[in-house]
Design an enzyme around this catalytic site. Sequence first.
Site, PDB file in Angstrom:
ATOM      1  N   LYS A  24     -33.178  18.216  -5.424  1.00 14.06           N
ATOM      2  CA  LYS A  24     -33.944  17.906  -6.644  1.00 14.06           C
ATOM      3  C   LYS A  24     -34.983  16.802  -6.417  1.00 14.06           C
ATOM      4  O   LYS A  24     -34.943  16.095  -5.394  1.00 14.06           O
ATOM      5  CB  LYS A  24     -32.959  17.505  -7.747  1.00 14.06           C
ATOM      6  CG  LYS A  24     -32.021  18.634  -8.151  1.00 14.06           C
ATOM      7  CD  LYS A  24     -31.172  18.246  -9.359  1.00 14.06           C
ATOM      8  CE  LYS A  24     -30.248  19.385  -9.766  1.00 14.06           C
ATOM      9  NZ  LYS A  24     -29.501  19.070 -11.013  1.00 14.06           N
ATOM     10  N   TYR A  41     -32.997  27.358 -15.851  1.00  8.58           N
ATOM     11  CA  TYR A  41     -31.939  26.663 -16.593  1.00  8.58           C
ATOM     12  C   TYR A  41     -31.772  27.232 -18.008  1.00  8.58           C
ATOM     13  O   TYR A  41     -31.265  26.541 -18.888  1.00  8.58           O
ATOM     14  CB  TYR A  41     -32.237  25.166 -16.650  1.00  8.58           C
ATOM     15  CG  TYR A  41     -31.867  24.424 -15.379  1.00  8.58           C
ATOM     16  CD1 TYR A  41     -30.553  24.376 -14.937  1.00  8.58           C
ATOM     17  CD2 TYR A  41     -32.830  23.754 -14.642  1.00  8.58           C
ATOM     18  CE1 TYR A  41     -30.195  23.693 -13.783  1.00  8.58           C
ATOM     19  CE2 TYR A  41     -32.485  23.053 -13.481  1.00  8.58           C
ATOM     20  CZ  TYR A  41     -31.166  23.035 -13.065  1.00  8.58           C
ATOM     21  OH  TYR A  41     -30.807  22.354 -11.925  1.00  8.58           O
ATOM     22  N   ASN A  44     -29.331  14.135 -10.264  1.00  8.79           N
ATOM     23  CA  ASN A  44     -28.104  14.168  -9.453  1.00  8.79           C
ATOM     24  C   ASN A  44     -28.306  14.859  -8.098  1.00  8.79           C
ATOM     25  O   ASN A  44     -27.367  15.389  -7.518  1.00  8.79           O
ATOM     26  CB  ASN A  44     -26.942  14.769 -10.248  1.00  8.79           C
ATOM     27  CG  ASN A  44     -27.173  16.204 -10.663  1.00  8.79           C
ATOM     28  OD1 ASN A  44     -28.237  16.758 -10.394  1.00  8.79           O
ATOM     29  ND2 ASN A  44     -26.191  16.818 -11.293  1.00  8.79           N
ATOM     30  N   HIS A  64     -28.570  20.852  -6.888  1.00  3.65           N
ATOM     31  CA  HIS A  64     -27.971  21.910  -7.710  1.00  3.65           C
ATOM     32  C   HIS A  64     -27.284  22.893  -6.786  1.00  3.65           C
ATOM     33  O   HIS A  64     -27.779  23.156  -5.687  1.00  3.65           O
ATOM     34  CB  HIS A  64     -29.047  22.655  -8.516  1.00  3.65           C
ATOM     35  CG  HIS A  64     -28.540  23.943  -9.098  1.00  3.65           C
ATOM     36  ND1 HIS A  64     -27.845  23.980 -10.285  1.00  3.65           N
ATOM     37  CD2 HIS A  64     -28.572  25.223  -8.637  1.00  3.65           C
ATOM     38  CE1 HIS A  64     -27.472  25.234 -10.522  1.00  3.65           C
ATOM     39  NE2 HIS A  64     -27.919  26.009  -9.546  1.00  3.65           N
ATOM     40  N   GLU A 116     -29.343  33.635  -8.837  1.00  2.00           N
ATOM     41  CA  GLU A 116     -30.173  32.456  -8.539  1.00  2.00           C
ATOM     42  C   GLU A 116     -30.903  32.627  -7.204  1.00  2.00           C
ATOM     43  O   GLU A 116     -32.051  32.197  -7.064  1.00  2.00           O
ATOM     44  CB  GLU A 116     -29.303  31.194  -8.533  1.00  2.00           C
ATOM     45  CG  GLU A 116     -28.780  30.846  -9.933  1.00  2.00           C
ATOM     46  CD  GLU A 116     -27.971  29.566  -9.964  1.00  2.00           C
ATOM     47  OE1 GLU A 116     -27.746  28.955  -8.896  1.00  2.00           O
ATOM     48  OE2 GLU A 116     -27.562  29.159 -11.070  1.00  2.00           O
TER      49      GLU A 116
HETATM   50  P1  CMP Z   1     -27.084  21.225 -12.263  1.00  4.65           P
HETATM   51  O1  CMP Z   1     -25.912  21.473 -11.418  1.00  4.65           O
HETATM   52  O2  CMP Z   1     -28.438  21.499 -11.704  1.00  4.65           O
HETATM   53  O3  CMP Z   1     -26.916  22.070 -13.621  1.00  4.65           O
HETATM   54  C1  CMP Z   1     -27.462  21.645 -14.841  1.00  4.65           C
HETATM   55  C2  CMP Z   1     -28.083  20.287 -14.768  1.00  4.65           C
HETATM   56  O4  CMP Z   1     -28.270  19.666 -16.021  1.00  4.65           O
HETATM   57  C3  CMP Z   1     -27.130  19.350 -14.045  1.00  4.65           C
HETATM   58  O5  CMP Z   1     -27.057  19.667 -12.693  1.00  4.65           O
HETATM   59  C4  CMP Z   1     -27.757  18.011 -14.380  1.00  4.65           C
HETATM   60  O6  CMP Z   1     -28.927  17.747 -13.612  1.00  4.65           O
HETATM   61  C5  CMP Z   1     -28.165  18.268 -15.819  1.00  4.65           C
HETATM   62  N1  CMP Z   1     -27.166  17.769 -16.757  1.00  4.65           N
HETATM   63  C6  CMP Z   1     -25.928  18.232 -16.971  1.00  4.65           C
HETATM   64  N2  CMP Z   1     -25.300  17.538 -17.932  1.00  4.65           N
HETATM   65  C7  CMP Z   1     -26.179  16.603 -18.333  1.00  4.65           C
HETATM   66  C8  CMP Z   1     -26.146  15.572 -19.290  1.00  4.65           C
HETATM   67  N3  CMP Z   1     -25.061  15.353 -20.048  1.00  4.65           N
HETATM   68  N4  CMP Z   1     -27.237  14.799 -19.439  1.00  4.65           N
HETATM   69  C9  CMP Z   1     -28.335  15.025 -18.682  1.00  4.65           C
HETATM   70  N5  CMP Z   1     -28.443  16.002 -17.745  1.00  4.65           N
HETATM   71  C10 CMP Z   1     -27.371  16.765 -17.572  1.00  4.65           C
END
Ligand code: CMP
Length: 140
Positions: free
Chosen positions: A11, A51, A114, A117, A128
Amino acid sequence: MATERTLSIIKPDATRRNLTGLINAKFEAAGLRIVAQRRIRLSQGQAEAFYGVHKERPFFAGLVSFMTSGPVVVQVLEGDDAVAANRRIMGATNPANAEPGTIRKEFAEDIEANSVHGSDSAENAAAEIAFFFTPDEIVG
Ligand code: CMP
């Protein structure tokens, strides 16, 4: 164990901090092979579509904004039980809950930024992977 493929995205928070190589090293050290990889800038439409399952969530707009804020590296990882293996390597969505040694524990900034993904099921992995790659772009 079955050989599987899963979709991974490095990311914008991680590409901005030049962490692509360190993250890829974790995949390879754990036995996953990077069988396709491309560095791209997601459009707003691509991020919203990718998403789409989260579109009713309160974090959706922020997530789309974050995912389009810089380059991402989309990749296909291949190996034994690759979907589950990658989720172990990544760690919990919220880095505060991630196990030591995981990508998110070591590198993630917060629950949104984070670092990576990974597909959450074999079925979603297939969809995906097809979102970003044609079969001839995946070289196992
Ligand atoms: P990812 O595994 O890419 O799948 C969905 C993404 O949404 C997740 O990682 C985070 O980057 C984001 N995400 C999930 N929960 C939250 C949250 N509570 N607040 C902000 N971002 C979130």
